[in-house]
Scaffold this motif. Structure first.
Motif, PDB file in Angstrom:
ATOM      1  N   ASP A  23      39.264  36.528  37.788  1.00 42.45           N
ATOM      2  CA  ASP A  23      39.988  37.798  37.699  1.00 42.45           C
ATOM      3  C   ASP A  23      40.610  38.087  39.052  1.00 42.45           C
ATOM      4  O   ASP A  23      39.936  38.002  40.077  1.00 42.45           O
ATOM      5  N   ASP A  24      41.881  38.449  39.059  1.00 45.32           N
ATOM      6  CA  ASP A  24      42.574  38.685  40.322  1.00 45.32           C
ATOM      7  C   ASP A  24      42.348  40.082  40.882  1.00 45.32           C
ATOM      8  O   ASP A  24      42.631  40.330  42.042  1.00 45.32           O
ATOM      9  N   ASP A  25      41.817  41.001  40.090  1.00 44.27           N
ATOM     10  CA  ASP A  25      41.647  42.382  40.526  1.00 44.27           C
ATOM     11  C   ASP A  25      40.306  42.576  41.226  1.00 44.27           C
ATOM     12  O   ASP A  25      39.253  42.382  40.622  1.00 44.27           O
ATOM     13  N   THR A  26      40.354  42.961  42.486  1.00 43.30           N
ATOM     14  CA  THR A  26      39.137  43.139  43.289  1.00 43.30           C
ATOM     15  C   THR A  26      38.193  44.158  42.664  1.00 43.30           C
ATOM     16  O   THR A  26      36.980  43.922  42.586  1.00 43.30           O
ATOM     17  N   ASP A  27      38.731  45.278  42.204  1.00 39.62           N
ATOM     18  CA  ASP A  27      37.884  46.301  41.591  1.00 39.62           C
ATOM     19  C   ASP A  27      37.235  45.794  40.308  1.00 39.62           C
ATOM     20  O   ASP A  27      36.050  46.047  40.069  1.00 39.62           O
ATOM     21  N   ARG A  77      36.466  42.731  39.579  1.00 39.01           N
ATOM     22  CA  ARG A  77      35.388  41.799  39.958  1.00 39.01           C
ATOM     23  C   ARG A  77      34.147  42.568  40.397  1.00 39.01           C
ATOM     24  O   ARG A  77      33.023  42.236  39.994  1.00 39.01           O
ATOM     25  N   LEU A  78      34.339  43.606  41.188  1.00 42.67           N
ATOM     26  CA  LEU A  78      33.227  44.439  41.645  1.00 42.67           C
ATOM     27  C   LEU A  78      32.528  45.111  40.465  1.00 42.67           C
ATOM     28  O   LEU A  78      31.291  45.098  40.369  1.00 42.67           O
ATOM     29  N   GLU A 128      39.880  34.052  41.988  1.00 46.04           N
ATOM     30  CA  GLU A 128      40.889  35.099  41.927  1.00 46.04           C
ATOM     31  C   GLU A 128      42.135  34.753  41.129  1.00 46.04           C
ATOM     32  O   GLU A 128      42.961  35.632  40.879  1.00 46.04           O
TER      33      GLU A 128
END
Length: 139
Positions: A7-11, A13-14, A33
């Motif tokens: 998943d490219d979205d940091t949020d 993934r968190l 990512e």
């Protein structure tokens, strides 16, 4: 047991990591990512090797990623005799019928739409964990 999340979205993934922990999953979670990095991980190329890229028991794949999208990565995975047995769950913001049909035609094992509510995400991840980790016998 290792879950690999592309998943490219940091949020996102968190939130996925936090939701997995809240659902009781305490084992290894790895993140990439984009589709290019995913394929490098799976083929243990570039910076990835057996030590830092354990073979995943389950891949959770976003469709909308840069460099190589989820459709392209899924196609490569299912076309590769060494990778095709990897269970793949598409988890994306899309709920479009054409995306569902296309991913199943490419060989995805499950398609789920990302919820916008964290509590719902925990419920969904818990259900995925129960089925894919606790119930199913994986190759």
């Amino acid at each position: 047991m290792t879950i690999l999340i592309a998943d490219d979205d940091t949020d996102d993934r968190l939130f996925m990591d936090k939701a997995l922990r809240q659902s009781g999953y305490t084992q290894n979670v790895q993140f990439v990512e984009d589709g290019e990095e995913l394929m490098e991980y799976l083929r243990q190329e570039g910076r990835y090797n057996e030590e830092n890229a354990p073979w995943p028991n389950l891949l959770i794949l976003d469709l909308n990623m840069p460099r190589k999208n989820g459709f392209q990565a899924l196609n490569e995975i299912k076309d590769d005799p060494k990778l095709r047995r990897l269970p793949v769950v598409v988890m994306t913001t899309s709920s479009a019928d054409e995306d569902v049909l296309k991913t199943y035609n490419l060989g995805v094992n499950s398609f789920v739409t990302k919820p916008f509510n964290f509590n719902r995400l925990v419920e969904m991840v818990s259900a995925l964990k129960t089925y894919w980790i606790d119930t199913v016998k994986l190759p």
